[in-house]
Motif scaffolding. Structure first.
Motif, PDB file in Angstrom:
ATOM      1  N   MET A 239      -6.695   5.156   0.822  1.00 23.11           N
ATOM      2  CA  MET A 239      -5.529   5.384  -0.008  1.00 23.11           C
ATOM      3  C   MET A 239      -4.884   6.737   0.306  1.00 23.11           C
ATOM      4  N   GLN A 240      -5.734   7.723   0.588  1.00 26.09           N
ATOM      5  CA  GLN A 240      -5.191   9.048   0.871  1.00 26.09           C
ATOM      6  C   GLN A 240      -4.373   9.050   2.156  1.00 26.09           C
ATOM      7  N   GLU A 241      -4.851   8.345   3.164  1.00 27.76           N
ATOM      8  CA  GLU A 241      -4.096   8.273   4.421  1.00 27.76           C
ATOM      9  C   GLU A 241      -2.768   7.554   4.221  1.00 27.76           C
ATOM     10  N   THR A 242      -2.765   6.517   3.420  1.00 27.09           N
ATOM     11  CA  THR A 242      -1.522   5.806   3.104  1.00 27.09           C
ATOM     12  C   THR A 242      -0.550   6.757   2.415  1.00 27.09           C
ATOM     13  N   ALA A 243      -1.054   7.499   1.444  1.00 32.14           N
ATOM     14  CA  ALA A 243      -0.212   8.453   0.718  1.00 32.14           C
ATOM     15  C   ALA A 243       0.322   9.527   1.660  1.00 32.14           C
ATOM     16  N   ARG A 244      -0.520  10.016   2.542  1.00 36.48           N
ATOM     17  CA  ARG A 244      -0.063  11.040   3.492  1.00 36.48           C
ATOM     18  C   ARG A 244       0.980  10.484   4.449  1.00 36.48           C
ATOM     19  N   GLY A 245       0.853   9.209   4.782  1.00 40.33           N
ATOM     20  CA  GLY A 245       1.882   8.551   5.594  1.00 40.33           C
ATOM     21  C   GLY A 245       3.213   8.534   4.862  1.00 40.33           C
ATOM     22  N   PHE A 246       3.182   8.212   3.586  1.00 37.69           N
ATOM     23  CA  PHE A 246       4.400   8.250   2.774  1.00 37.69           C
ATOM     24  C   PHE A 246       4.968   9.672   2.712  1.00 37.69           C
ATOM     25  N   MET A 247       4.088  10.649   2.571  1.00 35.53           N
ATOM     26  CA  MET A 247       4.544  12.047   2.508  1.00 35.53           C
ATOM     27  C   MET A 247       5.224  12.460   3.811  1.00 35.53           C
ATOM     28  N   ARG A 248       4.649  12.032   4.936  1.00 36.72           N
ATOM     29  CA  ARG A 248       5.230  12.391   6.240  1.00 36.72           C
ATOM     30  C   ARG A 248       6.621  11.806   6.424  1.00 36.72           C
ATOM     31  N   THR A 249       6.854  10.638   5.840  1.00 33.70           N
ATOM     32  CA  THR A 249       8.162  10.000   5.986  1.00 33.70           C
ATOM     33  C   THR A 249       9.138  10.398   4.880  1.00 33.70           C
ATOM     34  N   GLY A 250       8.678  11.246   3.948  1.00 31.77           N
ATOM     35  CA  GLY A 250       9.561  11.711   2.881  1.00 31.77           C
ATOM     36  C   GLY A 250       9.638  10.775   1.688  1.00 31.77           C
ATOM     37  N   ASP A 251       8.764   9.774   1.640  1.00 30.01           N
ATOM     38  CA  ASP A 251       8.742   8.833   0.514  1.00 30.01           C
ATOM     39  C   ASP A 251       7.732   9.346  -0.518  1.00 30.01           C
ATOM     40  N   TYR A 252       8.134  10.372  -1.247  1.00 33.08           N
ATOM     41  CA  TYR A 252       7.222  11.038  -2.166  1.00 33.08           C
ATOM     42  C   TYR A 252       6.902  10.202  -3.396  1.00 33.08           C
ATOM     43  N   ASP A 253       7.834   9.371  -3.818  1.00 32.20           N
ATOM     44  CA  ASP A 253       7.580   8.523  -4.988  1.00 32.20           C
ATOM     45  C   ASP A 253       6.403   7.583  -4.733  1.00 32.20           C
ATOM     46  N   ASN A 254       6.409   6.929  -3.574  1.00 28.95           N
ATOM     47  CA  ASN A 254       5.297   6.032  -3.248  1.00 28.95           C
ATOM     48  C   ASN A 254       4.001   6.803  -3.010  1.00 28.95           C
ATOM     49  N   ALA A 255       4.112   7.989  -2.436  1.00 29.15           N
ATOM     50  CA  ALA A 255       2.913   8.822  -2.244  1.00 29.15           C
ATOM     51  C   ALA A 255       2.295   9.165  -3.593  1.00 29.15           C
ATOM     52  N   ILE A 256       3.139   9.490  -4.566  1.00 25.19           N
ATOM     53  CA  ILE A 256       2.663   9.838  -5.904  1.00 25.19           C
ATOM     54  C   ILE A 256       1.978   8.641  -6.558  1.00 25.19           C
ATOM     55  N   ILE A 257       2.559   7.458  -6.393  1.00 20.78           N
ATOM     56  CA  ILE A 257       1.964   6.237  -6.960  1.00 20.78           C
ATOM     57  C   ILE A 257       0.580   5.989  -6.362  1.00 20.78           C
ATOM     58  N   VAL A 258       0.498   6.045  -5.040  1.00 20.37           N
ATOM     59  CA  VAL A 258      -0.780   5.786  -4.362  1.00 20.37           C
ATOM     60  C   VAL A 258      -1.819   6.844  -4.745  1.00 20.37           C
ATOM     61  N   LEU A 259      -1.418   8.111  -4.775  1.00 21.62           N
ATOM     62  CA  LEU A 259      -2.361   9.175  -5.115  1.00 21.62           C
ATOM     63  C   LEU A 259      -2.816   9.080  -6.574  1.00 21.62           C
ATOM     64  N   SER A 260      -1.915   8.688  -7.452  1.00 18.44           N
ATOM     65  CA  SER A 260      -2.285   8.519  -8.866  1.00 18.44           C
ATOM     66  C   SER A 260      -3.322   7.409  -9.016  1.00 18.44           C
ATOM     67  N   ARG A 261      -3.141   6.327  -8.297  1.00 19.06           N
ATOM     68  CA  ARG A 261      -4.118   5.232  -8.330  1.00 19.06           C
ATOM     69  C   ARG A 261      -5.461   5.676  -7.757  1.00 19.06           C
ATOM     70  N   ALA A 262      -5.403   6.425  -6.672  1.00 15.93           N
ATOM     71  CA  ALA A 262      -6.643   6.902  -6.052  1.00 15.93           C
ATOM     72  C   ALA A 262      -7.380   7.852  -6.996  1.00 15.93           C
ATOM     73  N   LEU A 263      -6.624   8.675  -7.734  1.00 18.75           N
ATOM     74  CA  LEU A 263      -7.258   9.610  -8.665  1.00 18.75           C
ATOM     75  C   LEU A 263      -7.856   8.904  -9.877  1.00 18.75           C
ATOM     76  N   GLN A 264      -7.365   7.714 -10.198  1.00 15.69           N
ATOM     77  CA  GLN A 264      -7.969   6.946 -11.287  1.00 15.69           C
ATOM     78  C   GLN A 264      -9.399   6.545 -10.918  1.00 15.69           C
ATOM     79  N   GLN A 265      -9.620   6.316  -9.631  1.00 14.64           N
ATOM     80  CA  GLN A 265     -10.952   5.932  -9.154  1.00 14.64           C
ATOM     81  C   GLN A 265     -11.857   7.142  -8.940  1.00 14.64           C
ATOM     82  N   ASN A 266     -11.253   8.272  -8.586  1.00 11.67           N
ATOM     83  CA  ASN A 266     -12.037   9.467  -8.277  1.00 11.67           C
ATOM     84  C   ASN A 266     -11.300  10.697  -8.818  1.00 11.67           C
ATOM     85  N   LYS A 267     -11.443  10.957 -10.098  1.00 17.02           N
ATOM     86  CA  LYS A 267     -10.677  12.007 -10.801  1.00 17.02           C
ATOM     87  C   LYS A 267     -10.976  13.416 -10.298  1.00 17.02           C
ATOM     88  N   ASN A 268     -12.135  13.635  -9.738  1.00 13.83           N
ATOM     89  CA  ASN A 268     -12.536  14.984  -9.348  1.00 13.83           C
ATOM     90  C   ASN A 268     -12.308  15.297  -7.877  1.00 13.83           C
TER      91      ASN A 268
END
Length: 182
Positions: free
Chosen positions: A1-30
């Protein structure tokens, strides 16, 4: 999930990066890396309020690293909260006294506020972390505008040897040439 989010960040799609990272943090909050990427996504999206919320939590974490303090400094700079930014850099330097990037960025903050003690931080950064080029760059620029051209030339030469192919390297080559002419 983190690599997917970083891919979104590299392309400037921050909204999707935020969605993916938020989901990933639900699984691993720390997970510090996920938290840093989320704050960075908010920062790049220019949603500084949300970035600030995340940063406050990150810098209090015992596992906070140098990059965490750099991100926090960038957020506070974007919000033009100079005093808080200074506190972040001081806290970071207390925890990581050999961090060249933190010395460099703290010096840049001071320099932007016309505080000439910035050179003390760049030189401390050179002493503590001689492999980090940013402090040489800033110190060379500082000394170029003083009467002491020797230090400007020395720091410029070292910087060019470290970072000759970047835009800053090209600019420093011009400064070096001008300094030798003078």
């Amino acid at each position: 999930m983190q690599e997917t989010a970083r891919g979104f960040m590299r392309t400037g799609d921050y909204d999707n990066a935020i969605i993916v990272l938020s989901r990933a943090l639900q699984q691993n909050k720390n997970n510090l890396e996920l938290q840093k990427d989320l704050v960075m996504s908010y920062y790049l999206k220019r949603d500084y309020t949300k970035a600030l919320e995340g940063v406050k939590h990150l810098i209090d974490d015992d596992n906070a690293d140098v990059v965490t303090f750099q991100i926090a400094g960038n957020v506070y700079k974007a919000l033009e909260e100079v005093k808080e930014c200074e506190k972040v850099y001081k806290k970071g330097l207390k925890k990581f006294p050999k961090s060249g990037p933190l010395y460099s960025e703290y010096g840049e903050l001071l320099w932007s506020a016309k505080d000439f003690t910035a050179i003390d931080y760049w030189e401390a950064g050179i002493k503590q972390d001689p492999g980090y080029s940013g402090n040489y760059y800033n110190a060379a620029n500082y000394y170029f505008y003083t009467t002491d051209k020797v230090w400007s030339l020395l720091y410029a030469e070292i910087f060019i040897n470290m970072e000759s192919l970047s835009e800053r390297g090209a600019a420093m080559k011009q400064l070096l040439l001008q300094g030798y002419k003078e």
